[in-house]
Design a protein around this motif. Structure first.
Motif, mmCIF file in Angstrom:
data_model
loop_
_atom_site.group_PDB
_atom_site.id
_atom_site.type_symbol
_atom_site.label_atom_id
_atom_site.label_comp_id
_atom_site.label_asym_id
_atom_site.label_seq_id
_atom_site.Cartn_x
_atom_site.Cartn_y
_atom_site.Cartn_z
ATOM 1 N N LEU A 300 0.725 -1.285 0.084
ATOM 2 C CA LEU A 300 -0.054 -0.080 0.134
ATOM 3 C C LEU A 300 0.822 1.410 -0.037
ATOM 4 C CD1 LEU A 300 -2.559 -1.047 2.923
ATOM 5 C CD2 LEU A 300 -2.481 -1.561 0.310
ATOM 6 N N LEU A 301 0.814 1.937 -1.121
ATOM 7 C CA LEU A 301 1.500 3.376 -0.880
ATOM 8 C C LEU A 301 0.864 4.509 0.095
ATOM 9 C CD1 LEU A 301 3.315 5.196 -2.754
ATOM 10 C CD2 LEU A 301 1.246 5.973 -4.035
ATOM 11 N N TYR A 302 1.969 4.983 0.796
ATOM 12 C CA TYR A 302 1.664 5.868 1.695
ATOM 13 C C TYR A 302 1.186 7.100 1.048
ATOM 14 C CZ TYR A 302 1.527 7.719 6.645
ATOM 15 O OH TYR A 302 1.182 8.273 7.817
ATOM 16 N N SER A 303 0.162 7.426 0.744
ATOM 17 C CA SER A 303 -0.287 8.485 0.166
ATOM 18 C C SER A 303 -1.744 8.777 0.247
ATOM 19 C CB SER A 303 0.043 8.789 -1.057
ATOM 20 O OG SER A 303 -0.620 9.817 -1.855
ATOM 21 N N SER A 304 -2.074 9.859 0.876
ATOM 22 C CA SER A 304 -4.029 9.997 1.354
ATOM 23 C C SER A 304 -4.394 10.050 -0.314
ATOM 24 C CB SER A 304 -4.074 11.418 1.677
ATOM 25 O OG SER A 304 -3.351 12.450 1.129
ATOM 26 N N SER A 305 -3.781 10.485 -1.267
ATOM 27 C CA SER A 305 -4.480 10.585 -2.569
ATOM 28 C C SER A 305 -4.583 9.209 -3.366
ATOM 29 C CB SER A 305 -3.794 11.561 -3.702
ATOM 30 O OG SER A 305 -2.434 11.185 -3.874
ATOM 31 N N SER A 306 -3.831 8.347 -2.992
ATOM 32 C CA SER A 306 -3.413 6.931 -3.672
ATOM 33 C C SER A 306 -3.851 5.737 -2.792
ATOM 34 C CB SER A 306 -2.175 6.684 -4.364
ATOM 35 O OG SER A 306 -1.874 7.997 -4.934
ATOM 36 N N SER A 307 -4.112 6.057 -1.536
ATOM 37 C CA SER A 307 -4.176 5.043 -0.555
ATOM 38 C C SER A 307 -5.431 4.269 -0.821
ATOM 39 C CB SER A 307 -4.126 5.512 0.836
ATOM 40 O OG SER A 307 -5.084 6.221 1.289
ATOM 41 N N LYS A 308 -6.484 4.786 -1.467
ATOM 42 C CA LYS A 308 -7.647 4.153 -1.533
ATOM 43 C C LYS A 308 -7.733 2.947 -2.487
ATOM 44 C CE LYS A 308 -10.732 8.247 -0.484
ATOM 45 N NZ LYS A 308 -11.634 9.385 -1.134
ATOM 46 N N THR A 334 1.435 3.448 17.176
ATOM 47 C CA THR A 334 2.105 4.225 15.858
ATOM 48 C C THR A 334 0.760 4.903 15.552
ATOM 49 O OG1 THR A 334 3.796 2.743 15.440
ATOM 50 C CG2 THR A 334 2.651 3.670 13.687
ATOM 51 N N PHE A 335 0.770 5.995 14.646
ATOM 52 C CA PHE A 335 -0.446 6.991 13.983
ATOM 53 C C PHE A 335 -0.172 6.785 12.741
ATOM 54 C CE2 PHE A 335 -0.313 7.515 18.828
ATOM 55 C CZ PHE A 335 -1.647 7.665 19.115
ATOM 56 N N LEU A 336 -0.908 6.743 11.864
ATOM 57 C CA LEU A 336 -0.787 6.708 10.482
ATOM 58 C C LEU A 336 -2.070 7.630 9.879
ATOM 59 C CD1 LEU A 336 -0.246 3.043 9.868
ATOM 60 C CD2 LEU A 336 1.497 4.720 10.021
ATOM 61 N N GLU A 337 -1.486 8.125 8.604
ATOM 62 C CA GLU A 337 -2.486 9.187 8.000
ATOM 63 C C GLU A 337 -3.976 8.444 7.781
ATOM 64 O OE1 GLU A 337 -4.706 10.738 4.893
ATOM 65 O OE2 GLU A 337 -3.809 8.988 4.793
ATOM 66 N N GLU A 338 -4.964 9.027 8.007
ATOM 67 C CA GLU A 338 -6.273 8.658 8.310
ATOM 68 C C GLU A 338 -6.752 7.563 6.865
ATOM 69 O OE1 GLU A 338 -10.326 9.753 10.373
ATOM 70 O OE2 GLU A 338 -9.577 11.103 8.730
ATOM 71 N N GLU A 339 -6.585 8.167 5.885
ATOM 72 C CA GLU A 339 -6.989 7.575 4.586
ATOM 73 C C GLU A 339 -6.103 6.162 4.316
ATOM 74 O OE1 GLU A 339 -8.170 9.934 1.073
ATOM 75 O OE2 GLU A 339 -7.459 11.670 2.191
ATOM 76 N N PHE A 340 -4.838 6.438 4.497
ATOM 77 C CA PHE A 340 -4.114 5.244 4.256
ATOM 78 C C PHE A 340 -4.356 4.524 5.346
ATOM 79 C CE2 PHE A 340 -0.398 2.791 5.724
ATOM 80 C CZ PHE A 340 -0.090 2.279 4.602
ATOM 81 N N TYR A 341 -4.615 4.718 6.776
ATOM 82 C CA TYR A 341 -4.893 3.705 7.586
ATOM 83 C C TYR A 341 -6.249 2.909 7.179
ATOM 84 C CZ TYR A 341 -6.570 1.338 11.898
ATOM 85 O OH TYR A 341 -6.965 0.765 12.724
ATOM 86 N N GLY A 342 -7.173 3.580 6.590
ATOM 87 C CA GLY A 342 -8.271 2.889 6.004
ATOM 88 C C GLY A 342 -8.014 1.661 5.397
ATOM 89 N N ALA A 343 -7.124 2.086 4.392
ATOM 90 C CA ALA A 343 -6.703 0.862 3.298
ATOM 91 C C ALA A 343 -5.926 -0.168 3.936
ATOM 92 C CB ALA A 343 -5.746 1.358 1.924
ATOM 93 N N LEU A 344 -4.940 0.326 4.924
ATOM 94 C CA LEU A 344 -4.265 -0.621 5.691
ATOM 95 C C LEU A 344 -5.186 -1.812 6.501
ATOM 96 C CD1 LEU A 344 -1.541 -1.499 6.696
ATOM 97 C CD2 LEU A 344 -1.522 0.028 8.513
ATOM 98 N N THR A 414 -5.045 8.847 12.290
ATOM 99 C CA THR A 414 -4.837 10.467 12.577
ATOM 100 C C THR A 414 -4.999 11.209 11.218
ATOM 101 O OG1 THR A 414 -3.455 11.923 13.805
ATOM 102 C CG2 THR A 414 -2.153 10.492 12.496
ATOM 103 N N ASN A 415 -5.514 12.610 11.676
ATOM 104 C CA ASN A 415 -5.676 13.598 10.882
ATOM 105 C C ASN A 415 -4.372 14.342 10.840
ATOM 106 O OD1 ASN A 415 -8.077 12.957 9.388
ATOM 107 N ND2 ASN A 415 -9.218 13.712 11.077
ATOM 108 N N ASP A 416 -3.648 14.080 11.524
ATOM 109 C CA ASP A 416 -2.281 15.204 11.861
ATOM 110 C C ASP A 416 -1.198 14.278 11.434
ATOM 111 O OD1 ASP A 416 -4.082 17.295 13.151
ATOM 112 O OD2 ASP A 416 -4.598 15.576 14.606
ATOM 113 N N VAL A 417 -0.125 14.816 12.291
ATOM 114 C CA VAL A 417 1.241 14.365 11.936
ATOM 115 C C VAL A 417 1.203 12.778 12.480
ATOM 116 C CG1 VAL A 417 2.133 15.146 14.298
ATOM 117 C CG2 VAL A 417 3.670 14.538 12.669
ATOM 118 N N GLY A 418 2.036 11.953 11.464
ATOM 119 C CA GLY A 418 2.195 10.637 11.808
ATOM 120 C C GLY A 418 3.347 10.314 13.078
ATOM 121 N N ILE A 419 3.143 9.356 13.660
ATOM 122 C CA ILE A 419 4.213 9.070 14.643
ATOM 123 C C ILE A 419 4.532 7.358 14.711
ATOM 124 C CG2 ILE A 419 4.656 8.840 17.197
ATOM 125 C CD1 ILE A 419 2.947 11.370 17.553
ATOM 126 N N TYR A 420 5.653 7.176 14.530
ATOM 127 C CA TYR A 420 6.055 5.780 14.460
ATOM 128 C C TYR A 420 6.574 5.308 15.918
ATOM 129 C CZ TYR A 420 8.408 1.659 12.668
ATOM 130 O OH TYR A 420 8.691 0.255 12.145
#
Length: 449
Positions: A300-308, A334-344, A414-420
């Protein structure tokens, strides 16, 4: 039972001209998890599940503090502790160690207004090597302009306000710091003396040690003394925060200087992955770039525009934002970008053949499965960082038995900064080379490091 033990660690920061070492030094120290039986914050009557939940709640609160960027960290939100010894004669101080903070400070007398502290408070008048720092010094200039006060040019004042309305106000000073039970002493180390402090600071702690990337931090100011390198190896939580200590309890470790495990002769054929650090503001944080995450055979590409689309296009790397995640030892989850998280999450549901259930008790996890007492089969995941650094995460890094019969995914949207977070870093030697501006990951059994 063995008495709680802490390795004394120094601030070792700032004014490094007073360190006479001409070759890089290596210092190996214990990191004590705040819920470990070795920690004074340990509460024996809490269950493992109780401790997990408290750690997860701290992670969620801490993540919201990173969002504001108005502070270095959530006070007492860091997960690991170390002792300081400062002054002449040496005065022991317990503090939170944190990669999300730069300023190192401690409560100091005379306290105009201090939070309740169970241990003694540092009294500068008892130290024969203590000196206030004026506004013309480099440490004072390293403070953010908004945090610095120079109404009296002979005293560098500071004020830090945290996102939860906690605060510390005081002045910068220098003193001698003792490391490793008097094996090393360093003169004229700069730190903050907090004389007005309040909010959500823990009564057992004296202050905070900053391990961040800014000019004022512990590791930045050690600089060439440690070859601009540090690393740590964090134990899995079940080893660290059990209800009772073993006869010889293991601890997580931090190494300042060269870690021999990264030499070609020490990795025993295990390949470590190296990814570049990204220069972004605020410089306190260590920014990395995640390009993709693989679950099973799905990348899965880590990108809000492509994660779907739940796919990976190697020619689309330009769509991945540089520095899209902060690596932080002080945040559990760990907190990941929201759209990407949905695909994950969708990919995990497809991969895991177990009944999905809600996290009714904790109400914090998005993805949980019903499980019995036996071991459950959970997929490996692979995080693809910029620079071809592929880090394989085992279930211990990505899932937790939140309670009896419930296994939950320890990454959240998260809608904000990601944290590993630190769960994803456990049983890895994580090495920072601030000269080369890289972070490396080497799989390891941290109980043997």
């Amino acid at each position: 039972m063995e008495a709680p033990r802490f390795i004394i660690i120094s601030l070792l920061i700032l004014l490094l001209s007073h360190i006479t070492t001409t070759t890089p030094t290596t210092i190996i120290l214990d990191l004590i998890h705040r819920d470990s039986p070795l920690s004074p914050l340990h509460t024996p009557n809490l269950t493992f599940s109780d401790r997990l939940q408290a750690s997860f709640l701290r992670a969620i609160s801490r993540q919201s503090r990173h969002v504001d960027f108005q502070t270095d960290l959530l006070p007492s939100g860091g997960e690991y502790m170390m002792n300081l010894s400062i002054g002449t004669p040496p005065f022991p101080i317990l503090a939170i160690a944190d990669t999300g903070s730069d300023l190192t400070w401690l409560q100091s007398k005379p306290c105009d207004q201090c939070y309740p502290q169970k241990g003694p408070i540092f009294d500068p008048s008892n130290s024969t090597t203590f000196h206030k720092l004026p506004c013309t010094t480099a440490p004072c200039n390293a403070l953010d302009e908004s945090a610095r006060s120079c109404t009296d040019p002979t005293t560098c004042g500071y004020t830090y306000s945290y996102g939860d309305h906690s605060y510390t106000t005081g002045y910068l000073a220098s003193d001698t710091v003792t490391v490793g039970n008097a094996s090393v002493q360093i003169r004229n180390v700069a730190f903050g003396c907090g004389t007005r402090n309040g909010g959500n600071f823990d009564e057992q702690g004296s202050g905070i040690v900053g391990l961040g990337g800014g000019n004022l931090s512990f590791v930045s100011q050690l600089g060439d003394t440690i070859g601009k390198k540090f690393s740590y190896c964090l134990l899995p939580l079940e080893n660290e925060i059990s209800s009772q200590p073993s006869d010889s309890p293991a601890t997580s470790r931090i190494v300042f200087g060269d870690n021999p495990v990264f030499s070609s002769s020490s990795t025993n054929g295990v390949v470590f992955a190296t990814t570049p650090l990204v220069n972004k503001e605020p410089s306190t944080y260590y920014y990395l770039t995640i390009e993709a995450i693989t679950v099973g055979r799905k990348k899965l590409l880590y990108s809000s525009s492509s994660s779907k689309t739940a796919s990976y296009d190697s020619g689309s790397k330009s769509s991945v934002e540089e520095g899209n995640i902060i690596i932080d030892s002080g945040t559990t989850l760990t907190f990941l970008e929201e759209e990407f998280y949905g695909a994950l999450e969708a990919a995990l549901v497809e991969e895991i053949k177990m009944e999905r259930v809600n996290d009714v008790k904790n109400s914090m996890f998005s993805l949980c499965f019903k499980s019995g007492k036996e071991e459950v089969e959970l997929p490996l995941m692979k995080v693809h960082f910029r620079g071809g650094a592929d880090v394989e995460l085992k279930p211990v890094n990505t899932f937790v038995r939140a309670e009896e019969g419930l296994v939950c995914f320890t990454m959240l949207p998260t809608n904000d900064v990601g944290i590993y977070g630190n769960l994803a870093q456990m049983n890895f030697v994580v090495g920072y080379d601030l000269g080369k501006r890289t972070v490396s990951f080497l799989p390891a059994d941290c109980s043997k490091q």
